[in-house]
Design a protein around this motif. Sequence first.
Motif, PDB file in Angstrom:
ATOM      1  N   VAL A 140      -1.681  -2.849  11.633  1.00 59.07           N
ATOM      2  CA  VAL A 140      -0.367  -2.600  11.046  1.00 59.07           C
ATOM      3  C   VAL A 140       0.691  -2.617  12.135  1.00 59.07           C
ATOM      4  O   VAL A 140       0.592  -1.882  13.112  1.00 59.07           O
ATOM      5  CB  VAL A 140      -0.343  -1.245  10.319  1.00 59.07           C
ATOM      6  CG1 VAL A 140       1.064  -0.933   9.815  1.00 59.07           C
ATOM      7  CG2 VAL A 140      -1.329  -1.237   9.154  1.00 59.07           C
ATOM      8  N   VAL A 141       1.707  -3.464  11.981  1.00 62.62           N
ATOM      9  CA  VAL A 141       2.781  -3.552  12.968  1.00 62.62           C
ATOM     10  C   VAL A 141       4.138  -3.224  12.375  1.00 62.62           C
ATOM     11  O   VAL A 141       5.095  -2.965  13.111  1.00 62.62           O
ATOM     12  CB  VAL A 141       2.821  -4.948  13.640  1.00 62.62           C
ATOM     13  CG1 VAL A 141       1.565  -5.181  14.467  1.00 62.62           C
ATOM     14  CG2 VAL A 141       3.008  -6.056  12.601  1.00 62.62           C
ATOM     15  N   ALA A 142       4.265  -3.219  11.054  1.00 65.35           N
ATOM     16  CA  ALA A 142       5.542  -2.900  10.418  1.00 65.35           C
ATOM     17  C   ALA A 142       5.307  -2.458   8.982  1.00 65.35           C
ATOM     18  O   ALA A 142       4.299  -2.818   8.357  1.00 65.35           O
ATOM     19  CB  ALA A 142       6.488  -4.095  10.450  1.00 65.35           C
ATOM     20  N   ARG A 143       6.252  -1.657   8.482  1.00 70.12           N
ATOM     21  CA  ARG A 143       6.241  -1.230   7.085  1.00 70.12           C
ATOM     22  C   ARG A 143       7.663  -1.339   6.539  1.00 70.12           C
ATOM     23  O   ARG A 143       8.633  -1.189   7.275  1.00 70.12           O
ATOM     24  CB  ARG A 143       5.744   0.212   6.953  1.00 70.12           C
ATOM     25  CG  ARG A 143       4.280   0.413   7.347  1.00 70.12           C
ATOM     26  CD  ARG A 143       3.889   1.885   7.279  1.00 70.12           C
ATOM     27  NE  ARG A 143       2.507   2.110   7.660  1.00 70.12           N
ATOM     28  CZ  ARG A 143       1.475   2.087   6.828  1.00 70.12           C
ATOM     29  NH1 ARG A 143       1.698   1.855   5.525  1.00 70.12           N
ATOM     30  NH2 ARG A 143       0.256   2.300   7.244  1.00 70.12           N
ATOM     31  N   ILE A 144       7.776  -1.592   5.238  1.00 75.19           N
ATOM     32  CA  ILE A 144       9.074  -1.637   4.565  1.00 75.19           C
ATOM     33  C   ILE A 144       9.027  -0.639   3.434  1.00 75.19           C
ATOM     34  O   ILE A 144       8.140  -0.689   2.574  1.00 75.19           O
ATOM     35  CB  ILE A 144       9.389  -3.054   4.042  1.00 75.19           C
ATOM     36  CG1 ILE A 144       9.402  -4.058   5.193  1.00 75.19           C
ATOM     37  CG2 ILE A 144      10.731  -3.062   3.318  1.00 75.19           C
ATOM     38  CD1 ILE A 144       9.639  -5.500   4.745  1.00 75.19           C
TER      39      ILE A 144
ATOM     40  N   GLU B  63       0.843  -1.193   0.000  1.00 72.88           N
ATOM     41  CA  GLU B  63       0.000   0.000   0.000  1.00 72.88           C
ATOM     42  C   GLU B  63       0.879   1.244   0.000  1.00 72.88           C
ATOM     43  O   GLU B  63       1.864   1.310   0.743  1.00 72.88           O
ATOM     44  CB  GLU B  63      -0.900   0.032   1.254  1.00 72.88           C
ATOM     45  CG  GLU B  63      -1.795  -1.178   1.432  1.00 72.88           C
ATOM     46  CD  GLU B  63      -2.509  -1.182   2.775  1.00 72.88           C
ATOM     47  OE1 GLU B  63      -2.291  -0.225   3.561  1.00 72.88           O
ATOM     48  OE2 GLU B  63      -3.261  -2.121   3.044  1.00 72.88           O
ATOM     49  N   ASP B  64       0.494   2.239  -0.797  1.00 70.60           N
ATOM     50  CA  ASP B  64       1.162   3.549  -0.773  1.00 70.60           C
ATOM     51  C   ASP B  64       2.676   3.434  -0.877  1.00 70.60           C
ATOM     52  O   ASP B  64       3.430   4.042  -0.108  1.00 70.60           O
ATOM     53  CB  ASP B  64       0.789   4.304   0.509  1.00 70.60           C
ATOM     54  CG  ASP B  64      -0.715   4.530   0.636  1.00 70.60           C
ATOM     55  OD1 ASP B  64      -1.354   4.761  -0.399  1.00 70.60           O
ATOM     56  OD2 ASP B  64      -1.228   4.480   1.765  1.00 70.60           O
ATOM     57  N   ASN B  65       3.135   2.637  -1.819  1.00 70.26           N
ATOM     58  CA  ASN B  65       4.569   2.471  -2.089  1.00 70.26           C
ATOM     59  C   ASN B  65       5.330   1.815  -0.940  1.00 70.26           C
ATOM     60  O   ASN B  65       6.555   1.964  -0.833  1.00 70.26           O
ATOM     61  CB  ASN B  65       5.234   3.809  -2.422  1.00 70.26           C
ATOM     62  CG  ASN B  65       4.788   4.346  -3.771  1.00 70.26           C
ATOM     63  OD1 ASN B  65       4.381   3.589  -4.645  1.00 70.26           O
ATOM     64  ND2 ASN B  65       4.845   5.656  -3.924  1.00 70.26           N
ATOM     65  N   GLU B  66       4.642   1.103  -0.066  1.00 68.26           N
ATOM     66  CA  GLU B  66       5.301   0.406   1.036  1.00 68.26           C
ATOM     67  C   GLU B  66       4.750  -1.013   1.167  1.00 68.26           C
ATOM     68  O   GLU B  66       3.574  -1.267   0.890  1.00 68.26           O
ATOM     69  CB  GLU B  66       5.079   1.130   2.368  1.00 68.26           C
ATOM     70  CG  GLU B  66       5.800   2.456   2.493  1.00 68.26           C
ATOM     71  CD  GLU B  66       5.653   3.052   3.875  1.00 68.26           C
ATOM     72  OE1 GLU B  66       6.657   3.571   4.400  1.00 68.26           O
ATOM     73  OE2 GLU B  66       4.547   2.996   4.443  1.00 68.26           O
TER      74      GLU B  66
ATOM     75  N   ALA C  12       9.918   5.098  -4.536  1.00 65.03           N
ATOM     76  CA  ALA C  12       8.861   4.916  -5.523  1.00 65.03           C
ATOM     77  C   ALA C  12       8.936   3.550  -6.199  1.00 65.03           C
ATOM     78  O   ALA C  12      10.016   2.970  -6.340  1.00 65.03           O
ATOM     79  CB  ALA C  12       8.951   6.014  -6.582  1.00 65.03           C
ATOM     80  N   VAL C  13       7.776   3.075  -6.616  1.00 67.10           N
ATOM     81  CA  VAL C  13       7.711   1.792  -7.326  1.00 67.10           C
ATOM     82  C   VAL C  13       8.522   1.875  -8.612  1.00 67.10           C
ATOM     83  O   VAL C  13       8.439   2.837  -9.371  1.00 67.10           O
ATOM     84  CB  VAL C  13       6.249   1.448  -7.657  1.00 67.10           C
ATOM     85  CG1 VAL C  13       6.190   0.136  -8.448  1.00 67.10           C
ATOM     86  CG2 VAL C  13       5.426   1.328  -6.395  1.00 67.10           C
ATOM     87  N   GLY C  14       9.341   0.868  -8.869  1.00 69.39           N
ATOM     88  CA  GLY C  14      10.124   0.813 -10.090  1.00 69.39           C
ATOM     89  C   GLY C  14      11.417   1.596 -10.049  1.00 69.39           C
ATOM     90  O   GLY C  14      12.208   1.523 -10.998  1.00 69.39           O
TER      91      GLY C  14
END
Length: 266
Positions: free
Chosen positions: A194-198, A182-185, A202-204
């Motif tokens: 939600v417990v973590a994001r990576i 979601e949202d580039n993450e 930007a995509v690509g």
Amino acid sequence: MMSDRTLDRGVVSSHTVFGAPCWVSLTTRDLRATEDFYHAVLGWEWHSGALGDQYRFARVNGVPVAGVSGMSGIGPKMATWTTYFAVASADETVSRSQERGGTTAVGPISFPPGRAALLADRDGAVFGIWEGQLVAGWEAWRRAAPVFVRLHTRDAFDAAIFYAEVLQWASSDPASCQVDYEDNEVVLRSQGDVVARIHSGAVGAAPDPTIRPHWRVHFAVDDVETCARAARAHGGTAHQQGAGSTEAILSDPDGAHFSVSSQDSR
């Protein structure tokens, strides 16, 4: 991660939720100064536990939310926050990490009532794992302090594959974490939250060689601006997007970075 002497009721096994962040711990050069800073910025109260006076537990409304230790021969050699993930087997997790290009800095070693290890993924980001009992009230802990943790890395998809295989994300076990984009993450959820994001841009986009991969802890607060002012007033730093920002990057007097986020910005 480790339960203190006063928290011997209601501890739960890491098997009830695995692959998710379960504890955060800070290494520092000056325990007293660190306690004063985080009390002023986050309102934490401090207590000793089973590991003695050199490992201190922070609490919010009686809930243990983090640990702080002085630097020693074990663990990081600089002031830094480390995120620990709950695993069913420390030995098996270390093996999976090494098979996939990760490195092992420490462990697994015993810290009753469990075992811990300090690892780095194949891009160099440091993280910990914990096998064993968790501090009472895992959900209460997660809501009391860490909003989530975010990995800043060069290639989010490659990192997501590494952690999914090592920490067994998106497995058929209902206790495992779910992975979305979601949202580039890359977004990690446990029991719907939600417990973590990576994050890697930007995509690509090509991997950014200037990024030093690292996990950053985000703590939930009622007022980001108040925390930022308190950090500056007590020897730390604060960087905000602007007035009314829902997030700020802070550092304590010893240079350890972390973020504060408003309660609803996860």
